[in-house]
Motif scaffolding. Structure first.
Motif, PDB file in Angstrom:
ATOM      1  N   MET A  58      12.173  -2.699   6.491  1.00 35.00           N
ATOM      2  CA  MET A  58      11.467  -1.461   6.224  1.00 35.00           C
ATOM      3  C   MET A  58      10.129  -1.745   5.524  1.00 35.00           C
ATOM      4  SD  MET A  58      11.784   1.753   6.554  1.00 35.00           S
ATOM      5  CE  MET A  58      11.496   3.344   5.879  1.00 35.00           C
ATOM      6  N   LYS A  59      10.157  -2.655   4.542  1.00 36.08           N
ATOM      7  CA  LYS A  59       8.942  -2.990   3.810  1.00 36.08           C
ATOM      8  C   LYS A  59       7.918  -3.657   4.725  1.00 36.08           C
ATOM      9  CE  LYS A  59       8.775  -3.800  -1.067  1.00 36.08           C
ATOM     10  NZ  LYS A  59       9.080  -4.619  -2.183  1.00 36.08           N
ATOM     11  N   ASN A  60       8.403  -4.515   5.626  1.00 33.81           N
ATOM     12  CA  ASN A  60       7.500  -5.201   6.552  1.00 33.81           C
ATOM     13  C   ASN A  60       6.808  -4.222   7.487  1.00 33.81           C
ATOM     14  OD1 ASN A  60       7.921  -7.732   5.522  1.00 33.81           O
ATOM     15  ND2 ASN A  60       9.541  -8.250   6.975  1.00 33.81           N
ATOM     16  N   LYS A  61       7.534  -3.168   7.924  1.00 34.44           N
ATOM     17  CA  LYS A  61       6.939  -2.178   8.810  1.00 34.44           C
ATOM     18  C   LYS A  61       5.821  -1.415   8.100  1.00 34.44           C
ATOM     19  CE  LYS A  61      10.463  -1.267  12.233  1.00 34.44           C
ATOM     20  NZ  LYS A  61      11.240  -0.243  12.930  1.00 34.44           N
ATOM     21  N   LYS A  62       6.062  -1.066   6.821  1.00 37.30           N
ATOM     22  CA  LYS A  62       5.030  -0.367   6.056  1.00 37.30           C
ATOM     23  C   LYS A  62       3.809  -1.264   5.856  1.00 37.30           C
ATOM     24  CE  LYS A  62       7.438   3.148   3.433  1.00 37.30           C
ATOM     25  NZ  LYS A  62       7.690   3.699   2.109  1.00 37.30           N
ATOM     26  N   LEU A  63       4.059  -2.528   5.555  1.00 28.93           N
ATOM     27  CA  LEU A  63       2.969  -3.470   5.364  1.00 28.93           C
ATOM     28  C   LEU A  63       2.161  -3.619   6.650  1.00 28.93           C
ATOM     29  CD1 LEU A  63       1.551  -5.534   3.520  1.00 28.93           C
ATOM     30  CD2 LEU A  63       3.125  -7.252   4.428  1.00 28.93           C
ATOM     31  N   LEU A  64       2.859  -3.770   7.775  1.00 29.31           N
ATOM     32  CA  LEU A  64       2.164  -3.902   9.059  1.00 29.31           C
ATOM     33  C   LEU A  64       1.366  -2.641   9.387  1.00 29.31           C
ATOM     34  CD1 LEU A  64       4.786  -5.760  11.289  1.00 29.31           C
ATOM     35  CD2 LEU A  64       2.608  -6.637  10.442  1.00 29.31           C
ATOM     36  N   LYS A  65       1.929  -1.499   9.055  1.00 31.57           N
ATOM     37  CA  LYS A  65       1.236  -0.234   9.312  1.00 31.57           C
ATOM     38  C   LYS A  65      -0.063  -0.167   8.500  1.00 31.57           C
ATOM     39  CE  LYS A  65       3.415   3.713  10.290  1.00 31.57           C
ATOM     40  NZ  LYS A  65       4.258   4.902  10.106  1.00 31.57           N
ATOM     41  N   TRP A  66      -0.005  -0.569   7.221  1.00 31.18           N
ATOM     42  CA  TRP A  66      -1.199  -0.563   6.378  1.00 31.18           C
ATOM     43  C   TRP A  66      -2.218  -1.601   6.844  1.00 31.18           C
ATOM     44  CZ3 TRP A  66      -3.169   2.984   3.498  1.00 31.18           C
ATOM     45  CH2 TRP A  66      -2.348   3.963   2.974  1.00 31.18           C
ATOM     46  N   VAL A  67      -1.743  -2.766   7.236  1.00 34.17           N
ATOM     47  CA  VAL A  67      -2.650  -3.797   7.754  1.00 34.17           C
ATOM     48  C   VAL A  67      -3.343  -3.273   9.006  1.00 34.17           C
ATOM     49  CG1 VAL A  67      -2.737  -6.083   8.828  1.00 34.17           C
ATOM     50  CG2 VAL A  67      -1.447  -5.757   6.723  1.00 34.17           C
ATOM     51  N   GLY A  68      -2.594  -2.594   9.854  1.00 37.37           N
ATOM     52  CA  GLY A  68      -3.166  -2.008  11.068  1.00 37.37           C
ATOM     53  C   GLY A  68      -4.214  -0.961  10.755  1.00 37.37           C
TER      54      GLY A  68
END
Length: 189
Positions: free
Chosen positions: A1-11
């Motif tokens: 879940m944390k990785n998805k949020k991080l990827l979303k912010w990086v995107g």
């Protein structure tokens, strides 16, 4: 879940950077072409430094912000001005005022580059002063700005961000579709 949020912010951050870069490049190219000269930002003209006469304070290849002047006779000793060269009005020079003279009620400036050993050969008439150096310098970016103002640079810097934007959009769409597709179940025979 944390990785998805991080990827979303990086995107999101990557999108903002790519779109910001594209918009900035379009603005600089279009404004310099419309003005028929140097790009302008917040009332200042951005100029490329082509010689080392003002080093070490202003390095060759830097861009400097020059504020256009309304009263070219207002300067004093120590100010840094941009003026038209006496022998070629299309050439602009940025040097420091060493002395202010008044000859027949006409103000003129004796100038010198900080890195030069001697003063400039002829005084600068106040009427030839086009701007005042405001102290804002970005080292080495002038070479990039010169490239941007060329035809090749304008094409390159409009196409590359556009292609990056399209690639990023395709990647974002692919990622969104992948998240929507339900996983395929295996069936037993």
């Amino acid at each position: 879940m944390k990785n998805k949020k991080l990827l979303k912010w990086v995107g999101r951050i990557t999108s903002i950077i790519v779109y910001g870069f594209l918009i900035t490049m379009i603005y600089l190219v279009v404004s310099s072409k419309i003005a028929g000269g140097t790009p302008k930002i917040m009332g200042h003209e951005l100029m490329t430094v082509l010689s080392g006469s003002m080093e070490p304070g202003i390095k060759t290849g830097s861009i400097i912000a020059v504020k256009p002047v309304e009263d070219p006779a207002k300067f004093k000793k120590g100010d840094v001005i941009t003026f038209k060269a006496a022998d070629d009005p299309n050439t602009l020079i940025t040097h420091r005022i060493m002395e202010v003279q008044t000859v027949d009620s006409t103000v003129q400036y004796v100038t010198k580059g900080d890195n030069n050993k001697s003063k400039d050969p002829s005084p600068v008439l106040a009427a030839n002063v086009v701007g005042e150096y405001t102290g804002y310098t970005i080292p080495y970016i002038g070479k990039i700005m010169s490239f941007i103002q060329s035809k090749t640079g304008a094409i390159f810097l409009l196409i590359v961000p556009g292609v990056l934007m399209i690639c990023w959009s395709v990647f974002s769409i692919w990622r969104a579709i992948r998240e929507i597709e339900p996983p395929k179940e295996k069936t037993a025979a």
